[in-house]
Design an enzyme around this catalytic site. Sequence first.
Site, mmCIF file in Angstrom:
data_model
loop_
_atom_site.group_PDB
_atom_site.id
_atom_site.type_symbol
_atom_site.label_atom_id
_atom_site.label_comp_id
_atom_site.label_asym_id
_atom_site.label_seq_id
_atom_site.Cartn_x
_atom_site.Cartn_y
_atom_site.Cartn_z
ATOM 1 N N THR A 1 61.719 82.335 52.079
ATOM 2 C CA THR A 1 61.203 80.970 52.001
ATOM 3 C C THR A 1 59.689 80.952 52.074
ATOM 4 O O THR A 1 59.077 81.828 52.699
ATOM 5 C CB THR A 1 61.772 80.117 53.153
ATOM 6 O OG1 THR A 1 61.113 78.852 53.213
ATOM 7 C CG2 THR A 1 61.582 80.806 54.502
ATOM 8 N N ASP A 2 59.088 79.927 51.475
ATOM 9 C CA ASP A 2 57.638 79.782 51.579
ATOM 10 C C ASP A 2 57.192 79.401 52.987
ATOM 11 O O ASP A 2 56.008 79.488 53.320
ATOM 12 C CB ASP A 2 57.115 78.757 50.564
ATOM 13 C CG ASP A 2 57.693 77.359 50.746
ATOM 14 O OD1 ASP A 2 58.594 77.171 51.592
ATOM 15 O OD2 ASP A 2 57.260 76.442 50.017
ATOM 16 N N GLU A 3 58.135 79.018 53.837
ATOM 17 C CA GLU A 3 57.781 78.620 55.202
ATOM 18 C C GLU A 3 57.243 79.781 56.035
ATOM 19 O O GLU A 3 56.628 79.564 57.082
ATOM 20 C CB GLU A 3 58.971 77.965 55.897
ATOM 21 C CG GLU A 3 59.372 76.643 55.259
ATOM 22 C CD GLU A 3 60.404 75.871 56.065
ATOM 23 O OE1 GLU A 3 60.278 75.828 57.301
ATOM 24 O OE2 GLU A 3 61.330 75.315 55.451
ATOM 25 N N TYR B 1 62.841 79.067 62.925
ATOM 26 C CA TYR B 1 63.465 79.377 61.637
ATOM 27 C C TYR B 1 62.558 80.246 60.783
ATOM 28 O O TYR B 1 62.953 81.327 60.322
ATOM 29 C CB TYR B 1 63.811 78.092 60.883
ATOM 30 C CG TYR B 1 64.034 78.317 59.408
ATOM 31 C CD1 TYR B 1 65.069 79.145 58.967
ATOM 32 C CD2 TYR B 1 63.201 77.744 58.438
ATOM 33 C CE1 TYR B 1 65.263 79.393 57.604
ATOM 34 C CE2 TYR B 1 63.392 77.968 57.090
ATOM 35 C CZ TYR B 1 64.430 78.796 56.682
ATOM 36 O OH TYR B 1 64.616 79.044 55.337
ATOM 37 N N LYS C 1 62.917 84.253 59.450
ATOM 38 C CA LYS C 1 62.904 84.664 58.044
ATOM 39 C C LYS C 1 61.777 85.670 57.782
ATOM 40 O O LYS C 1 61.955 86.635 57.021
ATOM 41 C CB LYS C 1 62.753 83.450 57.131
ATOM 42 C CG LYS C 1 63.960 82.523 57.128
ATOM 43 C CD LYS C 1 65.217 83.185 56.579
ATOM 44 C CE LYS C 1 65.142 83.452 55.098
ATOM 45 N NZ LYS C 1 66.417 84.026 54.570
#
Length: 340
Positions: free
Chosen positions: A126-128, A154, A158
């Site tokens: 994810t870009d998060e 979260y 990741k």
Amino acid sequence: MMKVLVTGGAGFIGGNFVHYMVDKYPNYNIVCLDALTYAGNLETLESVMDKENFKFVKGDIADREFINDLFKTEAFDLVVNFAAESHVDRSIEDPGVFLTTNVIGTQILLDAAKKTDVKRFHQVSTDEVYGDLPLDRPDLFFTEETPLHTSSPYSASKASADLLCLAYHRTFKMPITISRCSNNYGPYHFPEKLIPLMISRALNDESLPVYGTGENVRDWLHVYDHCTAIDLIMHDGRVGEVYNVGGHNERTNLEVVKTILRELDKPESLIAYVKDRAGHDMRYAIDPTKMESELGWKPKYNFDSGIKETIEWYLDNKDWWQHIISGEYKDYYEKQYKNR
């Protein structure tokens, strides 16, 4: 014949990827593994359940003995790991579950893949993991060289999984690739996420909760475009590389909500501003140049066309999301397999 394991394949993106792969590659055997926790919905896979090139297996990626047995029995050529706890709010409430699934689960899959000489292990990220960007710098974008700077349990889980994958590539020469995508939308999206939540609540004339002032910006990517990107990466991407996948479709959360209301002919008076999320990232924006230049990837959808099609899908498939809201979707597994 190529055998592909898709973990988390009863979830939103994984489920769409299963549909895509089963249809595009009839000569591949697609095995879907999912634990069917709260967001795993076997009804998402109903139309492919009886396809000759598809098989569903219920199981947890954090169960080492089970995973080792599965890999020995099936002898996978490709592994695409979607399996993850992915809701930021839930990670704030219970970080431990996210570490178990997203970090330990990935490590268990990597070990099993290493032992059985899997030809490609693709990690869906994810870009998060990059943190966020300031609202007053629209010229800034996430690239593959952007430092990791996580904001929530979260995203930290990741990022940890990504680093594990890269470490296994360097240490054990494992054929790893990683994709980091922007916010996805489209069919089969679990109704607790922004777009399906707003659609379902608006259709019922219920209030639409918007965090803070709604000015947080996200780069929206149609799930079909994400599936085509992963397909390209796992077949043609360079081993050991990270690829950013984004649609250049930046919208504030408030703009997204207002678009949905406008398409459904519902009043903006339904919007209800609520207390902001802890550590809420301000802006995500991906530069997908590497995907475009190396692999020739181009998204099919812009946000205006994609959101209209998505809203139409939810209007045409009310039973699917109403079963989730009522909890009936959890009974589908037992109904599907009681006579097998």
